[in-house]
Design an enzyme around this catalytic site. Structure first.
Site, short mmCIF file in Angstrom:
data_model
loop_
_atom_site.label_atom_id
_atom_site.label_comp_id
_atom_site.label_asym_id
_atom_site.label_seq_id
_atom_site.Cartn_x
_atom_site.Cartn_y
_atom_site.Cartn_z
N LYS A 23 -14.53 -34.88 -1.65
CA LYS A 23 -13.25 -34.97 -0.94
C LYS A 23 -12.22 -35.75 -1.75
O LYS A 23 -11.02 -35.47 -1.69
CB LYS A 23 -13.46 -35.59 0.44
CG LYS A 23 -14.25 -34.68 1.40
CD LYS A 23 -13.59 -33.31 1.53
CE LYS A 23 -14.32 -32.42 2.50
NZ LYS A 23 -13.68 -31.08 2.65
N ASP A 46 -15.62 -16.41 5.95
CA ASP A 46 -16.74 -17.20 6.46
C ASP A 46 -18.04 -16.48 6.15
O ASP A 46 -18.05 -15.27 5.92
CB ASP A 46 -16.60 -17.43 7.96
CG ASP A 46 -17.33 -18.68 8.43
OD1 ASP A 46 -16.67 -19.72 8.63
OD2 ASP A 46 -18.57 -18.64 8.57
N ASP A 66 -19.72 -16.04 0.88
CA ASP A 66 -19.78 -17.44 0.47
C ASP A 66 -18.57 -17.74 -0.43
O ASP A 66 -18.37 -17.07 -1.45
CB ASP A 66 -21.09 -17.66 -0.29
CG ASP A 66 -21.34 -19.11 -0.63
OD1 ASP A 66 -20.39 -19.91 -0.70
OD2 ASP A 66 -22.52 -19.45 -0.84
N VAL A 67 -17.81 -18.77 -0.07
CA VAL A 67 -16.61 -19.08 -0.85
C VAL A 67 -16.91 -19.58 -2.25
O VAL A 67 -16.01 -19.62 -3.10
CB VAL A 67 -15.73 -20.13 -0.12
CG1 VAL A 67 -15.16 -19.56 1.16
CG2 VAL A 67 -16.51 -21.42 0.14
N TYR A 92 -20.57 -35.74 -0.79
CA TYR A 92 -19.51 -35.31 0.13
C TYR A 92 -18.26 -36.16 -0.08
O TYR A 92 -17.15 -35.64 -0.22
CB TYR A 92 -20.00 -35.42 1.58
CG TYR A 92 -18.98 -34.90 2.57
CD1 TYR A 92 -18.84 -33.53 2.80
CD2 TYR A 92 -18.16 -35.77 3.29
CE1 TYR A 92 -17.91 -33.05 3.70
CE2 TYR A 92 -17.24 -35.30 4.19
CZ TYR A 92 -17.11 -33.95 4.40
OH TYR A 92 -16.17 -33.47 5.29
N GLY A 133 -15.01 -24.60 14.34
CA GLY A 133 -14.42 -25.90 14.11
C GLY A 133 -12.96 -25.87 13.73
O GLY A 133 -12.15 -25.14 14.32
N ILE A 134 -12.60 -26.67 12.75
CA ILE A 134 -11.21 -26.78 12.31
C ILE A 134 -10.69 -25.44 11.82
O ILE A 134 -9.54 -25.06 12.08
CB ILE A 134 -11.07 -27.85 11.21
CG1 ILE A 134 -11.35 -29.24 11.79
CG2 ILE A 134 -9.68 -27.81 10.58
CD1 ILE A 134 -11.47 -30.32 10.74
N THR A 139 -16.09 -31.11 16.91
CA THR A 139 -16.43 -29.69 16.91
C THR A 139 -17.67 -29.50 17.78
O THR A 139 -18.32 -30.46 18.21
CB THR A 139 -16.73 -29.21 15.49
OG1 THR A 139 -17.88 -29.94 15.01
CG2 THR A 139 -15.55 -29.46 14.57
N VAL A 197 -13.83 -35.50 14.15
CA VAL A 197 -13.39 -34.33 14.90
C VAL A 197 -14.55 -33.78 15.72
O VAL A 197 -15.63 -33.50 15.18
CB VAL A 197 -12.86 -33.23 13.95
CG1 VAL A 197 -12.33 -32.05 14.75
CG2 VAL A 197 -11.77 -33.81 13.06
#
Length: 275
Positions: A164, A46, A68-69, A160, A26-27, A195, A193
């Site tokens: 944001k 990722d 995992d971030v 979500y 994706g982005i 994706t 977007v």
């Protein structure tokens, strides 16, 4: 946490390095490709080890950290990889959890999962980048991927949307605290977007698609262009800002966007990219 290993010898101070989270699709992937094309060395983060390996094979300027971030150790490994290569000059927090859940059905597991990736990891990544910028006296750029969800309301995506909004607030705080050190922190707020995941979702359930006209739909590459602008010196006057990249979606009335009984994630959530 695991990481691919690349030995490059001593760091090259003239080599610009950017860390990009959620870079496998994706982005994030488009942003990695755009920066590599501009001569940056990319540290991609990722959870998808296979996709990271594929990226490394396609882009010689890219190395990856798989993990995992929401795990601080993974982000620290990404920073260590970056400084072992060259001069960390930019950090893009793109990874995100995209599930939706309506307010009256919220459970703590969902709340914690969204906040861990969409807020905690963004704050930690921002802090790690800023620490390195200060240590080296770098006029660095941090770009956080937000969404139209920060300003528009979508039933069924409580956490979500909330996350944001927090991302955008973070950018303003960092600009106020660290702007005098030449450190910039901005957000990009994509619209719908297309994706691979979003296209597949539309194909499988076209009746659930948002009433967004085709001309408003965006490609990941278009968002990557905006991110690349914010990591470049051309945007040196911009700090603490949110740049809408939605082809006017956030200022256009499109009628009711969701049925109130629909508890699934909206196409914008599915379309944002991230890991």
């Amino acid at each position: 946490m695991s990481a691919s290993i690349t030995h490059r010898g001593e760091p090259q101070l003239d080599e610009r390095v950017v860390v990009i989270t959620g870079a496998a699709a994706g982005i994030g992937r488009a942003t990695a490709e755009r920066h590599a094309a501009d001569g940056w060395t990319v540290v991609a983060v990722d959870t998808d080890a296979d996709a990271c390996a594929a990226l490394e094979s396609e882009l010689p300027q890219l190395t990856s950290v798989v993990g995992d971030v929401s795990d601080l150790a993974v982000l620290q490994a990404a920073r260590e990889r970056a400084v072992s290569i060259g001069r960390l000059e930019a950090w893009v927090n793109n990874a995100a959890v995209l599930q939706g859940q309506p307010m009256l059905e919220l459970d703590t597991a969902h709340i914690d999962a969204v906040l861990a990736v969409n807020v905690r990891a963004v704050v930690l990544g921002t802090r790690l980048a800023a620490e390195e910028f200060v240590r080296k006296g770098t006029r660095g750029s941090i770009v956080n991927i937000s969404s139209v969800h920060a300003r528009l309301s979508f039933a069924g995506s409580t956490m979500y949307d909330t996350s944001k909004g927090a991302v955008e607030a973070l950018c303003r705080v960092v600009a106020a605290e660290l702007g005098d050190r030449g450190i910039r922190c901005n957000a990009v707020a994509p619209g719908s977007v297309m994706t691979e995941r979003a296209l597949e979702a539309r194909r499988l359930a076209p009746q659930d698609a948002e009433p967004i006209p085709d001309w408003m739909l965006l490609s990941p590459a278009e968002i990557a262009e905006v991110v690349a602008f914010l990591t470049s010196p051309a945007s040196s006057a911009i700090n603490g800002a949110v740049l809408p990249a939605d082809r006017g979606l956030s200022v256009t009335f499109l009628g009711e966007r969701r049925r109130p009984d629909d508890a699934t994630a909206s196409p914008e959530e599915e379309a944002e990219g991230g890991a």
